[in-house]
Motif scaffolding. Structure first.
Motif, PDB file in Angstrom:
ATOM      1  N   UNK A 124       0.933  -1.283  -0.017  1.00  0.00           N
ATOM      2  CA  UNK A 124      -0.057   0.092   0.104  1.00  0.00           C
ATOM      3  C   UNK A 124       0.781   1.110  -0.043  1.00  0.00           C
ATOM      4  N   UNK A 137       3.053  13.225   2.917  1.00  0.00           N
ATOM      5  CA  UNK A 137       1.459  12.772   2.656  1.00  0.00           C
ATOM      6  C   UNK A 137       1.125  11.116   2.824  1.00  0.00           C
ATOM      7  N   UNK A 141      -1.563  10.494   5.300  1.00  0.00           N
ATOM      8  CA  UNK A 141      -2.944  10.116   4.797  1.00  0.00           C
ATOM      9  C   UNK A 141      -2.944   8.600   4.655  1.00  0.00           C
ATOM     10  N   UNK A 142      -2.015   7.994   4.972  1.00  0.00           N
ATOM     11  CA  UNK A 142      -1.880   6.397   4.861  1.00  0.00           C
ATOM     12  C   UNK A 142      -1.557   5.668   5.986  1.00  0.00           C
ATOM     13  N   UNK A 145      -3.519   7.031   9.655  1.00  0.00           N
ATOM     14  CA  UNK A 145      -4.934   6.517   9.728  1.00  0.00           C
ATOM     15  C   UNK A 145      -4.875   5.022   9.885  1.00  0.00           C
ATOM     16  N   UNK A 146      -4.108   4.354   9.089  1.00  0.00           N
ATOM     17  CA  UNK A 146      -4.297   2.874   9.115  1.00  0.00           C
ATOM     18  C   UNK A 146      -3.511   2.349  10.365  1.00  0.00           C
ATOM     19  N   UNK A 220     -10.378   2.339  11.140  1.00  0.00           N
ATOM     20  CA  UNK A 220     -10.676   3.015   9.851  1.00  0.00           C
ATOM     21  C   UNK A 220     -12.049   2.191   9.501  1.00  0.00           C
ATOM     22  N   UNK A 221     -12.905   3.152   8.765  1.00  0.00           N
ATOM     23  CA  UNK A 221     -13.946   2.447   7.958  1.00  0.00           C
ATOM     24  C   UNK A 221     -13.309   1.749   6.944  1.00  0.00           C
ATOM     25  N   UNK A 222     -13.936   0.643   6.475  1.00  0.00           N
ATOM     26  CA  UNK A 222     -13.318   0.065   5.363  1.00  0.00           C
ATOM     27  C   UNK A 222     -12.378  -1.178   5.779  1.00  0.00           C
ATOM     28  N   UNK A 223     -11.874  -1.112   7.102  1.00  0.00           N
ATOM     29  CA  UNK A 223     -11.185  -2.049   7.776  1.00  0.00           C
ATOM     30  C   UNK A 223     -12.289  -2.854   8.644  1.00  0.00           C
TER      31      UNK A 223
END
Ligand SMILES: Nc1ncnc2c1ncn2[C@@H]1O[C@H](COP(=O)(O)OP(=O)(O)O)[C@@H](O)[C@H]1O
Ligand SMILES: [Mg+2]
Lengths: 227, 324
Positions: A124, A137, A141-142, A145-146, A220-223
């Motif tokens: 990722x 960034x 942004x990666x 949050x993750x 995170x939403x999506x996880x």
């Protein structure tokens, strides 16, 4: 049973809930002392940990600093803090305790934040870099949050340790809930002693529980989604 | 549709060393604008390293890479990468972002206005066959493997890059889905006119997708040729072996019935034989003729009779590329 009865009586005595020596004031002092110490630890530790995690540097140190932290005796830290605070002219009470608590809080914050960032799937991160995200960034942004739930669990460990250990502040003439324990011991007022211990335990549990909820909320939403 | 033509890419003597190992050794080739170049070869031969030097995820030890004549080293790496699409095997989709957010990544970095981003996302989702209304807010975990791969491709194309780099993008999906994705990708690539450098270890995929195929071995370029030529004239035993002992049959799949010399046989004599449309591949024609036990079959371009194709004719084409 009499001990329990004494405890209940002490806690239900309105006099113990009032004034600058009352329970609410002591609880607030305790939260203030712990919160401030964790905040200082965050300001010191987080940028370093995020940087090391992002670059993958000094992994061995970042991971093992937690073990070093566990090995540091709190009383020794307090003595150390006292010396520093006095030599800086900051007096007794609050500052020596902060100086003792900050080194206690740093290790779990560093280790968890480091691991949180390292554990983000390298594919990722490489995809992000390959698309032209700058290093900052990618981190913002990666990776953050993750990694947030794991980062928070380090802060939780630090906070719970600090809440429990902040009790020692009373030994250097500080306020907070440690006052009840230290005074109770000195005056042989075991009801006061037990009440202090109980309140510290409750505050530690409350810290643990609220951070746990925060960690779950920051997955995170999506996880979280299930197909 | 193709608002911008693809870029021309040229590698000149590009070398990458790691200590004593030479991962890529003096690699030179040119990809014409709008074409697909496939890098193919066994695992560890330097395909990924070569690809990642183009967008500077890896810096070459020596040599030059030019995109439309400009050295990639002249540019800031992040700026360079925003102009080059990038797709990897596991797609690298951001799991905490929706499909729409993922696709919008580079346009957002480039500061496109919101409306333009949204319009582009919708356009791409339709192009890859995902209904924007239904799928826009889904997360990668809610997609099938094939859908994820499509989103990965759409994300790489979002800012209309003149060049895309793809590293085994379809390797992780099952063969049926892969075939569909390949066809869709070809259609998209032709429509958008993008230049593509595509890495695979699968020679069949290379032959199907490549306008040019670069066969690599141990960091070297062994042969660089259009697929038909690769199959007809493998440069050496390694390439011959790599393309497979059935390379004659593979070559048949690249040739169409209408493209070979047909015998002017009387149409009436071919009654009962299966009719072959001129666009059919020779390989399919062979299968049809064998299964219907026809020695000769009529080739039709619509209603027009072009001539007869015989099994002997196919045999002759197969024999042309016997190893010398
Ligand atoms: N960071 C690295 N350090 C050392 N050797 C590497 C590194 N990356 C790749 N290699 C070596 O370079 C060669 C080519 O690797 P790669 O480009 O990944 O091959 P492919 O994509 O064709 O499988 C391999 O032998 C690999 O071991
Ligand atoms: Mg590879």
């Amino acid at each position: 049973m009499t001990a329990l009865g004494d405890l209940v009586r002490w806690l239900s005595d309105p006099a113990n809930w009032q004034g600058s020596h009352g329970i609410p004031v002591r609880v607030l002092e305790h939260i203030e002392l712990s919160g401030f110490s964790v905040l200082v630890a965050l300001v010191i530790a987080m940028p370093i940990a995020l940087y090391l995690g992002h670059t993958g540097r000094a992994g061995f140190i970042a991971i093992n600093v937690a073990n070093i932290g566990r090995a540091l005796p709190s009383l020794a830290l307090l003595a150390f803090g006292l010396v520093i605070a006095i030599s800086l002219g900051l007096g007794l009470g609050f500052w020596p305790t902060v100086f003792a608590l900050v080194p206690l809080a740093i290790p779990p914050i560093v280790t968890n934040a480091y691991v949180a960032i390292r554990e983000v799937d390298r594919d990722i991160v490489e995809a992000a870099r390959g698309m032209g995200l700058s290093e900052g960034q990618i981190l913002r942004s990666i990776e953050i949050p993750l990694g947030l739930p794991v980062i928070l669990s380090g802060i939780r460990t630090a906070a719970v340790n600090v809440v429990a250990t902040a009790t020692l502040g009373a030994l250097v003439a500080g306020g907070a809930l440690g006052r009840f324990i230290v005074d109770g011991l000195a005056l042989q007022e075991y009801d006061q002693l037990m009440a202090g211990a109980l309140l510290v335990a409750l505050l530690a549990v409350a810290t643990e529980v609220s951070f746990g909820a925060l960690e779950r909320a920051t997955v995170p939403a999506g996880m979280r989604v299930v197909r | 549709m193709a608002e911008r033509a693809g870029a021309t890419v040229e590698l000149r003597e590009v070398t990458k060393r790691y200590g004593d190992t030479v991962a890529v050794d003096r690699l030179s080739f040119t990809v014409p604008a709008g074409r697909i170049c496939v890098l193919v070869g066994p695992s560890g031969c330097g395909k990924t390293t070569s690809l990642r030097m183009v967008n500077r995820l890896i810096e070459p030890s020596s040599g030059e890479i030019l995109i439309d004549g400009q050295n990639v080293l002249a540019d800031d790496p992040t700026q360079l990468r925003r102009r080059i699409g990038y797709v990897i095997q596991q797609t690298g989709l951001f799991p905490h972002q929706t499909v729409a957010e993922n696709i919008a990544t580079v346009p957002r970095l480039l500061g496109w206005p919101k409306e333009r981003i949204q319009a582009r996302v919708d356009e791409l989702m339709k192009l890859i066959g995902l209904d924007p209304e239904r799928m826009r807010r889904r997360y990668p975990a809610q997609l099938s493997g094939g859908e994820r791969q499509r989103v990965g491709v759409a994300r790489a194309m979002a800012a209309e890059p003149p060049l895309m780099l793809m590293d085994e993008p379809f390797a992780a999906v099952d063969p049926i889905v892969r075939e569909r994705l390949q066809n869709e990708f070809l259609r998209l690539q032709r429509a958008q006119g993008i230049t593509v450098i595509f890495v695979t270890h699968d020679i069949d995929e290379a032959i199907k997708l490549g306008d040019r195929v670069a066969v690599m071995r141990l960091g070297h370029l062994v042969q660089y040729a259009p697929p038909a030529e690769l199959l007809a004239h493998p440069a050496d035993d390694f390439v011959a072996q790599f393309v497979g002992s059935d390379r004659g049959l593979k070559r048949l799949s690249l040739l169409t019935v209408g493209g070979v010399e047909l015998a002017p046989v009387d149409r009436a004599k071919l009654d009962g034989a299966p009719v072959l449309p001129s666009s059919m591949s020779l390989r399919d024609a062979l299968a049809v003729m064998l299964s219907s036990e026809a020695q000769e079959a009529p080739v039709m371009d619509g209603d027009r009779y072009l001539g007869a194709l015989s099994l002997q004719q196919i045999g002759r084409i197969l024999r042309v590329d016997e190893p010398a």
